[in-house]
Enzyme design. Sequence first.
Site, PDB file in Angstrom:
ATOM      1  N   HIS A 210       0.820  -1.210   0.000  1.00 21.00           N
ATOM      2  CA  HIS A 210       0.000   0.000   0.000  1.00 21.00           C
ATOM      3  C   HIS A 210       0.853   1.258   0.000  1.00 21.00           C
ATOM      4  CE1 HIS A 210       0.675   0.829   4.332  1.00 21.00           C
ATOM      5  NE2 HIS A 210       0.513  -0.469   4.534  1.00 21.00           N
TER       6      HIS A 210
ATOM      7  N   CYS B 188       3.025  -4.885   6.687  1.00 19.80           N
ATOM      8  CA  CYS B 188       2.708  -4.591   5.296  1.00 19.80           C
ATOM      9  C   CYS B 188       3.916  -3.996   4.586  1.00 19.80           C
ATOM     10  CB  CYS B 188       1.534  -3.621   5.204  1.00 19.80           C
ATOM     11  SG  CYS B 188      -0.049  -4.379   5.608  1.00 19.80           S
TER      12      CYS B 188
END
Length: 165
Positions: free
Chosen positions: A124, A140
């Site tokens: 992301h 992440c």
Amino acid sequence: MYTHIVQPGETLYTIANDFRIDLTTLLTANQLHPSSQLLIGQTIDIPTLPDPQSISYSIHVSLNQHTLSLYHNGQLVQQYPIAVGKMLTQTPTGTYVIVNKAPNPGGPFGVMWMSLSKQHYGIHGTNDPSSIGRSVSHGCIRMYNQDVTQLAATIPIGTPVTISP
């Protein structure tokens, strides 16, 4: 259609969650019953993802080098700086696939979220560009917003992602 190989500890429920697929759809595609026992190494069809042979892109993430490398037909086409998980919330190693994309997810996720086939993990953007190049995330893979926008526009759902130390 994508075929998943059952790993230790996985259940039909965890596989359905990891691939963001309805359990009934998973059961029907594999002619299984909710109480079916899975065997390590067993193959499970994921009907919502394309055949990997039809995907010409692949991604390799190097945790130590803080880089995400994009390949097309095996040739490196772009390398991006990234942030990865910190010591207590490390980015998982292994091979996954991109299962969905969500533009403008809000909050700390920047302008794009791409889910990996491991629930709660993705690639992301970020609202903190100073974090890129460091091990600071909750697991992440963070990218500059302009980079994740470019990557998301290039790769299709089903793109394999290999994460290594």
